[in-house]
Design a protein around this motif. Sequence first.
Motif, PDB file in Angstrom:
ATOM      1  N   GLU A 747       0.818  -1.215   0.000  1.00 49.00           N
ATOM      2  CA  GLU A 747       0.000   0.000   0.000  1.00 49.00           C
ATOM      3  C   GLU A 747       0.850   1.263   0.000  1.00 49.00           C
ATOM      4  O   GLU A 747       0.608   2.184  -0.814  1.00 49.00           O
ATOM      5  CB  GLU A 747      -0.937  -0.020   1.204  1.00 49.00           C
ATOM      6  N   PRO A 748       1.900   1.386   0.869  1.00 46.33           N
ATOM      7  CA  PRO A 748       2.728   2.610   0.783  1.00 46.33           C
ATOM      8  C   PRO A 748       3.408   2.764  -0.565  1.00 46.33           C
ATOM      9  O   PRO A 748       3.521   3.888  -1.096  1.00 46.33           O
ATOM     10  CB  PRO A 748       3.758   2.400   1.890  1.00 46.33           C
ATOM     11  N   SER A 749       3.877   1.631  -1.090  1.00 49.25           N
ATOM     12  CA  SER A 749       4.551   1.721  -2.389  1.00 49.25           C
ATOM     13  C   SER A 749       3.564   2.041  -3.513  1.00 49.25           C
ATOM     14  O   SER A 749       3.911   2.716  -4.489  1.00 49.25           O
ATOM     15  CB  SER A 749       5.245   0.396  -2.692  1.00 49.25           C
ATOM     16  N   MET A 750       2.314   1.559  -3.371  1.00 46.84           N
ATOM     17  CA  MET A 750       1.294   1.826  -4.395  1.00 46.84           C
ATOM     18  C   MET A 750       0.959   3.313  -4.480  1.00 46.84           C
ATOM     19  O   MET A 750       0.794   3.855  -5.585  1.00 46.84           O
ATOM     20  CB  MET A 750       0.025   1.003  -4.097  1.00 46.84           C
ATOM     21  N   TYR A 751       0.911   3.989  -3.382  1.00 45.75           N
ATOM     22  CA  TYR A 751       0.515   5.402  -3.356  1.00 45.75           C
ATOM     23  C   TYR A 751       1.707   6.312  -3.148  1.00 45.75           C
ATOM     24  O   TYR A 751       1.574   7.422  -2.634  1.00 45.75           O
ATOM     25  CB  TYR A 751      -0.523   5.631  -2.273  1.00 45.75           C
ATOM     26  N   LEU A 752       2.872   5.791  -3.490  1.00 52.03           N
ATOM     27  CA  LEU A 752       4.070   6.597  -3.356  1.00 52.03           C
ATOM     28  C   LEU A 752       3.994   7.808  -4.294  1.00 52.03           C
ATOM     29  O   LEU A 752       3.583   7.678  -5.450  1.00 52.03           O
ATOM     30  CB  LEU A 752       5.304   5.729  -3.701  1.00 52.03           C
ATOM     31  N   GLY A 753       4.399   8.965  -3.862  1.00 55.84           N
ATOM     32  CA  GLY A 753       4.338  10.199  -4.696  1.00 55.84           C
ATOM     33  C   GLY A 753       2.919  10.705  -4.852  1.00 55.84           C
ATOM     34  O   GLY A 753       2.618  11.337  -5.868  1.00 55.84           O
ATOM     35  N   ARG A 754       2.093  10.421  -3.917  1.00 54.55           N
ATOM     36  CA  ARG A 754       0.702  10.866  -3.896  1.00 54.55           C
ATOM     37  C   ARG A 754      -0.045  10.418  -5.150  1.00 54.55           C
ATOM     38  O   ARG A 754      -0.818  11.156  -5.750  1.00 54.55           O
ATOM     39  CB  ARG A 754       0.604  12.390  -3.748  1.00 54.55           C
ATOM     40  N   PHE A 755       0.229   9.175  -5.499  1.00 57.05           N
ATOM     41  CA  PHE A 755      -0.452   8.616  -6.665  1.00 57.05           C
ATOM     42  C   PHE A 755      -1.923   8.382  -6.345  1.00 57.05           C
ATOM     43  O   PHE A 755      -2.283   8.047  -5.225  1.00 57.05           O
ATOM     44  CB  PHE A 755       0.217   7.282  -7.059  1.00 57.05           C
ATOM     45  N   ASP A 756      -2.760   8.609  -7.406  1.00 59.38           N
ATOM     46  CA  ASP A 756      -4.190   8.386  -7.257  1.00 59.38           C
ATOM     47  C   ASP A 756      -4.696   7.722  -8.519  1.00 59.38           C
ATOM     48  O   ASP A 756      -4.294   8.069  -9.634  1.00 59.38           O
ATOM     49  CB  ASP A 756      -4.899   9.747  -7.048  1.00 59.38           C
ATOM     50  N   TRP A 757      -5.593   6.764  -8.359  1.00 59.75           N
ATOM     51  CA  TRP A 757      -6.127   6.032  -9.510  1.00 59.75           C
ATOM     52  C   TRP A 757      -7.099   6.890 -10.362  1.00 59.75           C
ATOM     53  O   TRP A 757      -7.442   6.476 -11.477  1.00 59.75           O
ATOM     54  CB  TRP A 757      -6.857   4.758  -9.037  1.00 59.75           C
ATOM     55  N   ASP A 758      -7.444   8.041  -9.866  1.00 59.98           N
ATOM     56  CA  ASP A 758      -8.406   8.864 -10.612  1.00 59.98           C
ATOM     57  C   ASP A 758      -7.715   9.915 -11.487  1.00 59.98           C
ATOM     58  O   ASP A 758      -8.377  10.713 -12.138  1.00 59.98           O
ATOM     59  CB  ASP A 758      -9.342   9.556  -9.612  1.00 59.98           C
ATOM     60  N   ALA A 822      -7.598   2.888 -14.622  1.00 57.09           N
ATOM     61  CA  ALA A 822      -8.136   1.539 -14.811  1.00 57.09           C
ATOM     62  C   ALA A 822      -7.178   0.693 -15.622  1.00 57.09           C
ATOM     63  O   ALA A 822      -6.963  -0.499 -15.343  1.00 57.09           O
ATOM     64  CB  ALA A 822      -9.495   1.598 -15.482  1.00 57.09           C
ATOM     65  N   GLN A 823      -6.580   1.360 -16.691  1.00 56.06           N
ATOM     66  CA  GLN A 823      -5.611   0.598 -17.487  1.00 56.06           C
ATOM     67  C   GLN A 823      -4.388   0.198 -16.643  1.00 56.06           C
ATOM     68  O   GLN A 823      -3.882  -0.936 -16.737  1.00 56.06           O
ATOM     69  CB  GLN A 823      -5.178   1.446 -18.688  1.00 56.06           C
ATOM     70  N   GLN A 824      -3.915   1.146 -15.810  1.00 53.80           N
ATOM     71  CA  GLN A 824      -2.734   0.853 -14.983  1.00 53.80           C
ATOM     72  C   GLN A 824      -3.026  -0.263 -13.982  1.00 53.80           C
ATOM     73  O   GLN A 824      -2.222  -1.177 -13.801  1.00 53.80           O
ATOM     74  CB  GLN A 824      -2.306   2.122 -14.249  1.00 53.80           C
ATOM     75  N   ALA A 825      -4.176  -0.179 -13.298  1.00 58.06           N
ATOM     76  CA  ALA A 825      -4.529  -1.188 -12.297  1.00 58.06           C
ATOM     77  C   ALA A 825      -4.686  -2.561 -12.938  1.00 58.06           C
ATOM     78  O   ALA A 825      -4.219  -3.591 -12.399  1.00 58.06           O
ATOM     79  CB  ALA A 825      -5.819  -0.789 -11.590  1.00 58.06           C
ATOM     80  N   THR A 826      -5.311  -2.557 -14.160  1.00 57.00           N
ATOM     81  CA  THR A 826      -5.483  -3.843 -14.843  1.00 57.00           C
ATOM     82  C   THR A 826      -4.148  -4.425 -15.245  1.00 57.00           C
ATOM     83  O   THR A 826      -3.897  -5.641 -15.091  1.00 57.00           O
ATOM     84  CB  THR A 826      -6.372  -3.671 -16.075  1.00 57.00           C
ATOM     85  N   PHE A 848      -7.544 -12.396  -7.164  1.00 53.68           N
ATOM     86  CA  PHE A 848      -7.083 -11.591  -8.301  1.00 53.68           C
ATOM     87  C   PHE A 848      -8.269 -11.210  -9.220  1.00 53.68           C
ATOM     88  O   PHE A 848      -8.388 -10.056  -9.682  1.00 53.68           O
ATOM     89  CB  PHE A 848      -6.048 -12.356  -9.106  1.00 53.68           C
ATOM     90  N   GLN A 849      -9.138 -12.179  -9.457  1.00 52.41           N
ATOM     91  CA  GLN A 849     -10.260 -11.931 -10.355  1.00 52.41           C
ATOM     92  C   GLN A 849     -11.229 -10.920  -9.749  1.00 52.41           C
ATOM     93  O   GLN A 849     -11.735 -10.030 -10.444  1.00 52.41           O
ATOM     94  CB  GLN A 849     -10.982 -13.237 -10.666  1.00 52.41           C
ATOM     95  N   GLU A 850     -11.463 -11.025  -8.474  1.00 59.89           N
ATOM     96  CA  GLU A 850     -12.348 -10.062  -7.801  1.00 59.89           C
ATOM     97  C   GLU A 850     -11.749  -8.655  -7.834  1.00 59.89           C
ATOM     98  O   GLU A 850     -12.479  -7.647  -7.955  1.00 59.89           O
ATOM     99  CB  GLU A 850     -12.599 -10.517  -6.371  1.00 59.89           C
ATOM    100  N   ALA A 851     -10.421  -8.617  -7.681  1.00 54.66           N
ATOM    101  CA  ALA A 851      -9.775  -7.302  -7.767  1.00 54.66           C
ATOM    102  C   ALA A 851      -9.930  -6.719  -9.157  1.00 54.66           C
ATOM    103  O   ALA A 851     -10.172  -5.497  -9.333  1.00 54.66           O
ATOM    104  CB  ALA A 851      -8.289  -7.421  -7.396  1.00 54.66           C
ATOM    105  N   LEU A 852      -9.798  -7.542 -10.206  1.00 51.26           N
ATOM    106  CA  LEU A 852      -9.985  -7.066 -11.576  1.00 51.26           C
ATOM    107  C   LEU A 852     -11.437  -6.676 -11.836  1.00 51.26           C
ATOM    108  O   LEU A 852     -11.731  -5.740 -12.595  1.00 51.26           O
ATOM    109  CB  LEU A 852      -9.547  -8.148 -12.570  1.00 51.26           C
ATOM    110  N   ASP A 853     -12.332  -7.417 -11.201  1.00 49.36           N
ATOM    111  CA  ASP A 853     -13.749  -7.094 -11.404  1.00 49.36           C
ATOM    112  C   ASP A 853     -14.113  -5.736 -10.822  1.00 49.36           C
ATOM    113  O   ASP A 853     -15.071  -5.086 -11.272  1.00 49.36           O
ATOM    114  CB  ASP A 853     -14.622  -8.180 -10.787  1.00 49.36           C
TER     115      ASP A 853
END
Length: 897
Positions: A747-758, A822-826, A848-853
């Motif tokens: 989680e810290p590495s995912m949001y490093l640099g104030r990253f946001d999925w939006d 969405a493209q990055q997460a997928t 994994f499939q639920e996360a993709l869903d």
Amino acid sequence: MAPPPVVTGLSPNEGLPGTRITIRGENFGSKATDLIGLTICGFDCLLSAEWKSPNKIIAISGPIKGKGEVIVTTRLGGMGTCNVTFKGYHETIGPMKESAVWVEETTPLFVWGRHSLSPSSYQQEDPLGLSVEGSDKKFPEDDLMSYFPDKSGNIAANHFSAGWFLLENHHATSFNDLQAGLLHLRRKVEGQKEGQLSFLKANIGSVMDQIDTLVNLREKYEADLSKFGSEPTLKLEKSIKESEREGRKLFDDVLARRDRAEKTRNALNVLARFKFLFCLPCVIDRNIKKAEYDIVINDYIRVKNLFNKTDVPIFKSALNEVEKRIKDLQKKLHMDLQTMPITVEQQKRLIRYLVNLDCPYDPAWDAIKSRSDFINEKIKLIYNFHKSTDKLDASKSKSNVTSKYSKYNPPAPSDLNTVPGNVNFIDEICLSVSETFPDLWKIGQAYFSGELRVKVEAGRHVEFKHIVMTIMESFCKSIRSSIIPNTLDKNDKTALGTWTIPEHEEVAPFLPEILRCVRSTYVALIKLDLPSEALDIVSLLLLDLRIHCMSTLFKQAAEQIKQLNENWKIDFSGNYVGITELPIKFERIIQDVIQIVKESVLSTEQREISLLENSTAHKELDKQIEAVLTSFHNVLSNLSSDEGCEDDEDTSPVVSQLIGTPVNGYKTNYTNNNMPIWEHRLLITLSNCLYTKNIVFDNILKKFKESGFPAPETPIKNTKDKLDTLEKSILEKYLEQKSDPLVGTIEPSMYLGRFDWDIDITPNNIRPYAKECINNVIHVHSEVNSISSSLLESVLPQVVLTIAEELYRLMSCVQKFSKGGAQQATADITALQIFFDHYCTSKARSYFQEALDIIPPLENSESTIVQDILKQCKARMRIQLLCLTSQANGPVNKRSH
């Protein structure tokens, strides 16, 4: 010791009492003293016997009548036999005829006449007035004795038989002569019935002679009366007395000397004649000092036969001296009989001596009692000695006290300080009973079989059985008290006291030797053919010892397993890689104890039952096997239960373990320099668990079956279940060490640099957090594979599952995705799923499939971008992908990781 004497000839072979007989034969002895007995027709004639040579004896017959044997007895040959007979008879003799025996006086028949009082006039007339037939026509006396038993042909005898008289004197006389003789006898009887006148007429000559004699006597008496007075003998008497006085004055000294000489000569004659009797006390003393008891007994029996019924005072006095010495000899022999140690043959010889001496004791039973007391006392002595030594050993930390009875040499200091006291005791008491009890049984059997020639009193069989049972019980209870006191009841424990029972590791090496000692004693008792009740006591002891030996050996194995050292060195050369020497050592210990138990405990000897047929032994075996297996489970559990840091300077269980101090009963010999990190130790322990469960336990089960044990399936199954639980626990600890930090960094590495999925982005690669996850999993893969590739399928799927679960959680927390997000997460999740596919479980795939869903669906053009990203990612991270998908997990690959 010599052939018995045999009489083969007599000369003469019949005769009157006092007849001199020459006896010829064989084995009459080599000297005169060898002759100790001679009977002729049952009458003792030893006093008159004169030994001439080994083949000739001269003796005088006694007052015997009838036929009988001549029996000779010698000192070395004993009582002999006779091939001929001697016949003794008495003849009718007159009062003036010499005779060697006393003949009752009978009233003679006188023939009256003037010269009828002359000795020649004594004769016995035939009452029938017939002539007596010659001796050549006599009727056989043996036939007469058979026809008229207890009768006689002597007219003067009380048991006179007329038939005997006629057959003896007139068996050839005609019937007419016998009738004439009967008439003569009747006339003679009628003549004796006539009165005095008839008597006087028949004896007129004798009457006239008597009257003439009386007249002459009267005339001489009257002439002497007138010449010498009325007392003619007074003067004669006075003169005789005066002469006697004068004579005594002259010859008193001479007569006194003569009397003394006569007494001395008589005494010397008696001493010379009865030298054997008077010298016997000194001879007895001399022979007793030489221990020649056979000679003493023979002399004593001989003197009793000769003088036992004598009334002569000096003979009685000599006999009393002999009896005193014989009584002293009886006491000495009786004391020697009861003085231990002594061999059975010596006891039998002493019993024979005492029986021949008519001792007042029961020597055979006294011998049995003394020997049984000796055995019981020796058992008690050995028990008390070793028990006191045991207490002395217990009072010292390192004692070198060893039993003077033990055959063991003190072991080397590197092995043991000394042989345990109870081991010494069992060895000594088994040796003692094996040596002493057979002698008691032999003397008892000789007593009851009649070999000792003594009377067996009523109840002795029961008493002897009680003696045997008491010794067996004492022997077995003493051993039980020293090694297995838990098998005794409360009273026996109180009576025997307590021993200091050594530790298992101290006594275990000696248990096979203890079993061998008891078994050797048991075999010796079986050979004696003891009653089953006595053998059952030892058999039960042997069974309990075998159970105890088996239990102790397994307990010792469990202690050895607890003391195993882990060197943490992984073996890559064997068929099963990724393990240390620890499970190999464990298997070797188990196989060694199986072999020892098989050789010493399971083997059955004579009159022993199979140990595994006993339910108690079977239960104990299962219990100890499970305890041994569980001990190794505990070792593995201890190795996996202590977490620490190598850099800690404070004293902790881990630090104590590192410096070689026992932790929870486990020892190690490693320092900070070569101790693996905690995670590696968990993996090594987990690999050892798997190897033990899958390989070692199967080998152990096979070894048990090959050695004749029942398959311990239940203990092995229970221990496998415990190892399954331990494996889960170790795996949870390892995952806790690896998965939690790994997942926590996502989680810290995912949001490093104030990253946001939006945000509006155009992805061209997977994000760093995904790469970090892949690298972290590769690190775990490398770490596990470096220990054992077989652990990968156990560890990696759990790590991937936690990552998938965390990604699903993080995706669920995203509130809004942009198209680029969405493209990055997928792309990120799909890449992780592709890289981890080999270790994905169905549950991980579902996460994994639920996360993709959760991510909004992409359009075709958008999906093409994701596919390009994945294609580029596979090309750029080909090595990482190969690490997680390669099936070649040999040692070379592991080292390359």
